[in-house]
Write a protein that holds these residues in place. Structure first.
Motif, PDB file in Angstrom:
ATOM      1  N   ARG A 188       1.416  -5.060   7.930  1.00 41.03           N
ATOM      2  CA  ARG A 188       0.290  -4.154   7.739  1.00 41.03           C
ATOM      3  C   ARG A 188      -0.340  -3.803   9.101  1.00 41.03           C
ATOM      4  O   ARG A 188      -0.686  -2.662   9.367  1.00 41.03           O
TER       5      ARG A 188
ATOM      6  N   ARG B 162     -10.247  -2.091  13.293  1.00 40.08           N
ATOM      7  CA  ARG B 162      -9.721  -1.557  12.028  1.00 40.08           C
ATOM      8  C   ARG B 162      -9.162  -2.687  11.163  1.00 40.08           C
ATOM      9  O   ARG B 162      -9.405  -2.732   9.964  1.00 40.08           O
TER      10      ARG B 162
ATOM     11  N   ARG C 173     -11.873  -4.474   9.434  1.00 36.30           N
ATOM     12  CA  ARG C 173     -12.404  -3.752   8.262  1.00 36.30           C
ATOM     13  C   ARG C 173     -11.456  -3.906   7.078  1.00 36.30           C
ATOM     14  O   ARG C 173     -11.886  -4.061   5.944  1.00 36.30           O
ATOM     15  N   VAL C 174     -10.156  -3.876   7.369  1.00 32.69           N
ATOM     16  CA  VAL C 174      -9.163  -4.073   6.299  1.00 32.69           C
ATOM     17  C   VAL C 174      -9.318  -5.479   5.712  1.00 32.69           C
ATOM     18  O   VAL C 174      -9.299  -5.662   4.491  1.00 32.69           O
TER      19      VAL C 174
ATOM     20  N   ASP D 259     -12.032  -7.272   5.669  1.00 30.42           N
ATOM     21  CA  ASP D 259     -13.258  -7.289   4.861  1.00 30.42           C
ATOM     22  C   ASP D 259     -12.973  -6.739   3.467  1.00 30.42           C
ATOM     23  O   ASP D 259     -13.452  -7.271   2.460  1.00 30.42           O
ATOM     24  N   ALA D 260     -12.195  -5.661   3.425  1.00 32.74           N
ATOM     25  CA  ALA D 260     -11.863  -5.054   2.120  1.00 32.74           C
ATOM     26  C   ALA D 260     -11.049  -6.036   1.278  1.00 32.74           C
ATOM     27  O   ALA D 260     -11.217  -6.119   0.064  1.00 32.74           O
TER      28      ALA D 260
ATOM     29  N   LYS E  36     -11.235  -9.357   1.502  1.00 31.09           N
ATOM     30  CA  LYS E  36     -12.147 -10.414   1.044  1.00 31.09           C
ATOM     31  C   LYS E  36     -12.969  -9.939  -0.150  1.00 31.09           C
ATOM     32  O   LYS E  36     -13.235 -10.698  -1.076  1.00 31.09           O
ATOM     33  N   CYS E  37     -13.388  -8.668  -0.098  1.00 24.86           N
ATOM     34  CA  CYS E  37     -14.191  -8.125  -1.202  1.00 24.86           C
ATOM     35  C   CYS E  37     -13.410  -8.095  -2.508  1.00 24.86           C
ATOM     36  O   CYS E  37     -13.994  -7.990  -3.574  1.00 24.86           O
ATOM     37  N   ARG E  38     -12.088  -8.145  -2.420  1.00 29.10           N
ATOM     38  CA  ARG E  38     -11.294  -8.136  -3.652  1.00 29.10           C
ATOM     39  C   ARG E  38     -10.679  -9.519  -3.904  1.00 29.10           C
ATOM     40  O   ARG E  38      -9.589  -9.636  -4.444  1.00 29.10           O
TER      41      ARG E  38
ATOM     42  N   ARG F 175     -23.130  -4.476   2.939  1.00 29.65           N
ATOM     43  CA  ARG F 175     -22.219  -5.548   3.385  1.00 29.65           C
ATOM     44  C   ARG F 175     -22.846  -6.922   3.182  1.00 29.65           C
ATOM     45  O   ARG F 175     -22.142  -7.897   2.918  1.00 29.65           O
TER      46      ARG F 175
ATOM     47  N   VAL G  95     -22.463  -8.205  -0.526  1.00 30.57           N
ATOM     48  CA  VAL G  95     -21.181  -8.835  -0.909  1.00 30.57           C
ATOM     49  C   VAL G  95     -20.813 -10.003   0.010  1.00 30.57           C
ATOM     50  O   VAL G  95     -19.696 -10.515  -0.033  1.00 30.57           O
TER      51      VAL G  95
ATOM     52  N   LEU H 288     -20.428 -10.126   3.273  1.00 28.20           N
ATOM     53  CA  LEU H 288     -19.660  -9.892   4.505  1.00 28.20           C
ATOM     54  C   LEU H 288     -20.549 -10.138   5.723  1.00 28.20           C
ATOM     55  O   LEU H 288     -20.056 -10.385   6.817  1.00 28.20           O
TER      56      LEU H 288
ATOM     57  N   ARG I 234     -18.566 -11.549  -5.300  1.00 27.47           N
ATOM     58  CA  ARG I 234     -17.584 -10.469  -5.103  1.00 27.47           C
ATOM     59  C   ARG I 234     -16.802 -10.158  -6.372  1.00 27.47           C
ATOM     60  O   ARG I 234     -16.257  -9.070  -6.513  1.00 27.47           O
TER      61      ARG I 234
ATOM     62  N   MET J 177     -17.135  -3.353  -3.926  1.00 27.50           N
ATOM     63  CA  MET J 177     -17.591  -2.506  -2.820  1.00 27.50           C
ATOM     64  C   MET J 177     -16.527  -1.474  -2.473  1.00 27.50           C
ATOM     65  O   MET J 177     -15.374  -1.827  -2.240  1.00 27.50           O
TER      66      MET J 177
ATOM     67  N   PHE K 253     -15.505   1.075   0.297  1.00 27.92           N
ATOM     68  CA  PHE K 253     -15.805   1.283   1.716  1.00 27.92           C
ATOM     69  C   PHE K 253     -15.870   2.763   2.076  1.00 27.92           C
ATOM     70  O   PHE K 253     -15.326   3.618   1.386  1.00 27.92           O
TER      71      PHE K 253
ATOM     72  N   ASP L 291      -9.091   4.508   4.048  1.00 25.87           N
ATOM     73  CA  ASP L 291      -7.942   3.905   4.731  1.00 25.87           C
ATOM     74  C   ASP L 291      -8.152   2.415   4.992  1.00 25.87           C
ATOM     75  O   ASP L 291      -7.194   1.659   5.122  1.00 25.87           O
ATOM     76  N   ASP L 292      -9.423   1.999   5.090  1.00 24.23           N
ATOM     77  CA  ASP L 292      -9.712   0.569   5.257  1.00 24.23           C
ATOM     78  C   ASP L 292      -9.563  -0.157   3.934  1.00 24.23           C
ATOM     79  O   ASP L 292      -9.297  -1.349   3.893  1.00 24.23           O
ATOM     80  N   GLN L 293      -9.790   0.569   2.862  1.00 19.50           N
ATOM     81  CA  GLN L 293      -9.787  -0.031   1.528  1.00 19.50           C
ATOM     82  C   GLN L 293      -8.371  -0.291   1.024  1.00 19.50           C
ATOM     83  O   GLN L 293      -8.115  -1.249   0.308  1.00 19.50           O
ATOM     84  N   LEU L 294      -7.461   0.592   1.412  1.00 20.93           N
ATOM     85  CA  LEU L 294      -6.097   0.501   0.875  1.00 20.93           C
ATOM     86  C   LEU L 294      -5.203  -0.193   1.893  1.00 20.93           C
ATOM     87  O   LEU L 294      -4.926   0.353   2.948  1.00 20.93           O
ATOM     88  N   PHE L 295      -4.762  -1.394   1.583  1.00 22.45           N
ATOM     89  CA  PHE L 295      -3.968  -2.132   2.568  1.00 22.45           C
ATOM     90  C   PHE L 295      -2.582  -2.481   2.072  1.00 22.45           C
ATOM     91  O   PHE L 295      -1.760  -2.960   2.831  1.00 22.45           O
TER      92      PHE L 295
ATOM     93  N   ASP M  57      -1.886  -2.083  -4.666  1.00 28.14           N
ATOM     94  CA  ASP M  57      -3.247  -2.113  -4.153  1.00 28.14           C
ATOM     95  C   ASP M  57      -4.248  -2.319  -5.285  1.00 28.14           C
ATOM     96  O   ASP M  57      -5.166  -3.135  -5.186  1.00 28.14           O
TER      97      ASP M  57
ATOM     98  N   SER N 231      -9.081   0.539  -7.218  1.00 28.50           N
ATOM     99  CA  SER N 231      -8.763  -0.823  -6.764  1.00 28.50           C
ATOM    100  C   SER N 231      -9.957  -1.752  -6.976  1.00 28.50           C
ATOM    101  O   SER N 231      -9.789  -2.961  -7.103  1.00 28.50           O
TER     102      SER N 231
END
Lengths: 263, 228
Positions: A171, A216, A219-220, A222-223, A225-227, B43, B46, B48, B72, B77, B79, B83-87, B94, B145
């Protein structure tokens, strides 16, 4: 006219990233439908067979081009996609193998009057092995997908930390490539005529790229962890391999081991 | 939240004594100029960012580093940058990431993935590669997601950024249909007015005004005074 600069990752801004392999992974060919465990096992057997050849044994490696060629054809994986993975790996093999040219000067064979030394053979052997292994791994990803692959590795008792590192590196490389592409676009737009990044800007470029990609990646994370991500990779059980999967694995094992035994 | 403060390691107090409440199914807008503390507050909710003062409770759970995973699971949350949300490489993976982390069975994970994408009209994106989606599609998948975890509260950070007018209208329609309570941090006052019944104006990390979204967001003089 602007002096030519140094190339850089993503300097061809439209170059597709790692996700091209993932796009292939979404296909439904006979290879894609195989159980991930047999594809992982087949890749391991194939890699072990390739690696097991002697350092000067170039001829023995020739049958091993058959596996990636057949797999690419059956899985409809474009050849250019494989080449795009193989070519960046070759310089590493080139540097690794070059020393053989100088240190092993023992004549081994003569072809059309030209003496081929042991160093040349081992150099060629390293290059071929690299190309074969990279194409096998690329085909594994392009026919399985990173998500299924990681789940399979965890269920095969590969340490979770290792799998996690693999997935996050995969990733992170994509993040790095994306950031690099957008920086490159911004750079080229303000420096018309430039080919790649000029050497005087290279240090700043790499430093900023690193900082941006780290920010970046945070931030990914963090996203994630939030899930609910807590450092362990969620695994869902795959169905058991069927007769077709066993047949594929047997065929690959036979094709990989027989030439080695007969060699 | 009661008198909540958030201080960054460099000493900057980005949120200073904020108190606010969000009821079941309520939709509240959090508006303010850049640097007002909207994103910081989300933030912190949740976990962070750590709360340096005051107290926050979500569904009866006092927010702390220890309880952050429980919080959580209840608060989703979304974002600012999708692009930060989808990894994960593929959309389905996802959307399934959260439910799998919750330890749900694969049947339940699949049901939730299908349900979340269906609700947003994004079922056709299920097998697509995340990086190949348009901005509007990424926003919907990012929301899916989070919805697949079935949270009771949604925190949304600038959801209309990166969207064209049509995608923005679609997002407003989708968000209006959701049963969850929503705390919406935005500069988009029109979106805030259409979507939320209440609004809170933040400035320099403090609440300057709170009230009906219609009334508050029509008060041009007040909004201009607070940098909006």
């Amino acid at each position: 006219m602007d002096k030519p600069g140094f190339g850089f990752i993503g300097s061809r801004c439209a170059a597709p990233g790692l996700d091209s392999l993932e796009e292939c992974a979404g296909r439904g060919t006979v290879i894609h439908r195989l159980h991930p465990s047999v594809k992982v096992a087949a890749a391991i057997v194939y890699a072990a067979a390739v690696i097991s050849f002697g350092r000067r044994d170039v001829r023995g490696l020739m049958p091993y081009f058959f596996y990636p060629a057949l797999l690419a054809s059956l899985s409809e994986t474009p050849l250019r996609l494989l080449l795009r993975r193989i070519i960046p790996a070759l310089p590493f093999a080139l540097f690794g193998g070059m020393a053989n040219l100088f240190f092993d000067s023992e004549p081994v064979i003569r072809v059309w009057g030209i003496v081929i030394t042991g160093g040349v053979l081992s150099f060629v052997s390293i290059m071929i092995k690299t190309a074969l292994l990279v194409s096998a791994v690329s085909l594994l990803v392009s026919t399985t997908g990173m998500a299924d692959l990681s789940r399979q590795l965890v269920s095969m008792r590969v340490p979770e930390m290792f799998v996690l590192q693999l997935v996050l590196t995969y990733r992170y490389l994509a993040v790095l490539a994306e950031e690099s592409r957008s920086m490159c676009a911004a750079y080229v737009l303000r420096r018309p005529g430039a080919r790649g990044t000029h050497i005087k800007d290279m240090g700043t470029f790499v430093g900023v790229l690193l900082l941006r990609s780290i920010a970046r990646a945070e931030r990914v994370y963090d996203a994630m962890k939030c899930r609910g991500f807590s450092g362990t990779w969620p695994v869902s059980p795959h169905k058991r391999p069927g007769a077709r999967d066993i047949f594929f694995l047997t065929a690959v094992c036979a094709a990989a081991i027989l030439p080695r035994c007969l060699n | 939240m009661k008198d909540v403060s958030v201080t960054y390691p460099d000493g900057n107090r980005a949120v200073n004594g904020v108190s606010l409440a969000l009821g079941n199914g309520e939709r509240k807008a959090l508006v303010g100029a850049n640097g007002a503390g909207k994103s910081t507050l989300l933030r912190a909710i949740v976990g962070l960012l750590s709360i340096s003062g005051g107290e926050a409770r979500v569904d009866g759970i006092a927010l702390s580093a220890r309880t952050a995973p429980d919080v959580r699971a209840r608060v989703g949350m979304v974002f600012q940058n999708p692009d930060d949300q989808l990894f994960m490489a593929k959309v389905a993976d996802d959307v399934a990431f959260g439910p799998r982390n919750m330890g749900l069975s694969e049947d339940e994970v699949n049901r939730r993935v299908g349900s979340a994408l269906d609700r947003l009209g994004a079922a056709h994106l299920k097998d697509r590669v995340s990086d190949r989606l348009s901005g509007g599609e990424k926003r919907l998948v990012g929301l899916a997601s989070v919805l697949s975890m079935e949270p009771c509260i949604l925190l949304m950070d600038e959801p209309s950024s990166f969207l064209d007018p049509r995608s923005r209208r679609n997002l407003i329609k989708v968000l209006s249909s959701l049963p969850q309570a929503i705390l919406l941090a935005t500069h988009d006052l029109d979106m805030a007015r259409r979507l939320c019944s209440r609004a809170v104006v933040l400035r320099d990390g403090r609440v300057c005004a709170e009230g009906s979204a219609d009334e508050l967001l029509s008060d041009k003089q007040m909004l201009e005074a607070h940098g909006l």
